[in-house]
Design a protein around this motif. Structure first.
Motif, PDB file in Angstrom:
ATOM      1  N   ASP A   1      54.209  41.348  41.436  1.00 23.04           N
ATOM      2  CA  ASP A   1      54.038  39.879  42.119  1.00 23.04           C
ATOM      3  C   ASP A   1      52.889  39.746  42.817  1.00 23.04           C
ATOM      4  O   ASP A   1      52.150  38.586  42.771  1.00 23.04           O
ATOM      5  N   MET A   2      52.267  40.915  43.560  1.00 23.44           N
ATOM      6  CA  MET A   2      51.056  40.819  44.204  1.00 23.44           C
ATOM      7  C   MET A   2      50.043  40.638  43.331  1.00 23.44           C
ATOM      8  O   MET A   2      48.903  40.117  43.597  1.00 23.44           O
ATOM      9  N   ALA A   3      50.196  41.487  42.272  1.00 24.14           N
ATOM     10  CA  ALA A   3      49.004  41.449  41.012  1.00 24.14           C
ATOM     11  C   ALA A   3      49.034  40.214  40.547  1.00 24.14           C
ATOM     12  O   ALA A   3      47.826  39.500  40.362  1.00 24.14           O
ATOM     13  N   ARG A   4      50.121  39.619  39.999  1.00 19.99           N
ATOM     14  CA  ARG A   4      49.861  38.115  39.700  1.00 19.99           C
ATOM     15  C   ARG A   4      49.337  37.030  40.650  1.00 19.99           C
ATOM     16  O   ARG A   4      48.629  36.258  40.080  1.00 19.99           O
ATOM     17  N   HIS A   5      49.642  37.251  41.793  1.00 21.26           N
ATOM     18  CA  HIS A   5      49.094  36.565  42.814  1.00 21.26           C
ATOM     19  C   HIS A   5      47.769  36.584  42.879  1.00 21.26           C
ATOM     20  O   HIS A   5      47.052  35.581  43.110  1.00 21.26           O
ATOM     21  N   ALA A   6      47.193  37.722  42.910  1.00 23.75           N
ATOM     22  CA  ALA A   6      45.819  38.020  43.082  1.00 23.75           C
ATOM     23  C   ALA A   6      44.908  37.429  41.443  1.00 23.75           C
ATOM     24  O   ALA A   6      43.946  36.721  41.910  1.00 23.75           O
ATOM     25  N   VAL A   7      45.789  37.488  40.423  1.00 26.87           N
ATOM     26  CA  VAL A   7      45.156  36.890  39.339  1.00 26.87           C
ATOM     27  C   VAL A   7      45.045  35.318  39.283  1.00 26.87           C
ATOM     28  O   VAL A   7      43.941  34.526  39.228  1.00 26.87           O
ATOM     29  N   ALA A   8      46.191  34.696  39.813  1.00 24.53           N
ATOM     30  CA  ALA A   8      46.201  33.177  40.005  1.00 24.53           C
ATOM     31  C   ALA A   8      45.327  32.805  41.044  1.00 24.53           C
ATOM     32  O   ALA A   8      44.855  31.537  41.003  1.00 24.53           O
ATOM     33  N   THR A   9      44.908  33.637  42.260  1.00 21.75           N
ATOM     34  CA  THR A   9      44.046  33.172  43.260  1.00 21.75           C
ATOM     35  C   THR A   9      42.719  33.249  43.113  1.00 21.75           C
ATOM     36  O   THR A   9      41.816  33.227  43.855  1.00 21.75           O
TER      37      THR A   9
END
Length: 154
Positions: free
Chosen positions: A108-116
């Motif tokens: 989830d943290m990696a996906r959030h970093a990609v999204a932001t």
């Protein structure tokens, strides 16, 4: 179910459990070390799916087939190698359960970093350290269980 079929399922599932675990650990660690959130998000996501499909299934099959074989062979569960195999198997499982939670958070943290468009957060790296620290006793425990299953020491 015949003893031979149970033994085949037991060996096959232990191979899948160990292979999935070591393969997932290898790819997840290397993907994380790239520090690229896109790579981490993709690979950690695949590791989560592999654990759900393969690891969870084999975690159930292993004790079920082991107990059934011990019953058919009329071996008490207090037999030294069986007892220690179960102890180490449960130690590995106790390490694996928090690892599953950690992997979900890391994904989830990696996906959030990609999204932001940001870097992986410091929390990701703390979780990675815990993931490695928990993986070591689980790995060593399963290696010993493999030896116990083959050697069957008294």
């Amino acid at each position: 179910m015949s003893y031979l079929l149970l033994k085949w399922l037991h060996v096959l599932s232990s191979t899948i459990l160990f292979g999935t675990g070591i393969g997932s650990a290898y790819y997840m660690l290397l993907a994380s070390l790239t520090r690229d959130p896109r790579v981490a998000a993709t690979v950690v996501g695949h590791v989560v799916v592999a654990d759900a499909i393969f690891t969870t299934t084999t975690i159930i099959v292993q004790p079920a087939t082991g107990l059934a074989m011990a019953h058919i062979a009329q071996l008490p569960l207090t037999t030294t190698w069986i007892f220690w195999s179960f102890v180490l198997y449960f130690v590995a499982g106790a390490c694996w359960l928090p690892v599953v939670w950690i992997q979900l958070r890391m994904r989830d943290m990696a996906r959030h970093a990609v999204a932001t468009g940001t870097e992986l957060p410091e929390r990701y790296w703390r979780f990675l350290r815990w993931w490695v620290l928990l993986g070591i006793p689980a790995f060593v425990g399963l290696v010993i269980v493999f030896w116990l299953m083959v050697a069957k020491p008294q």
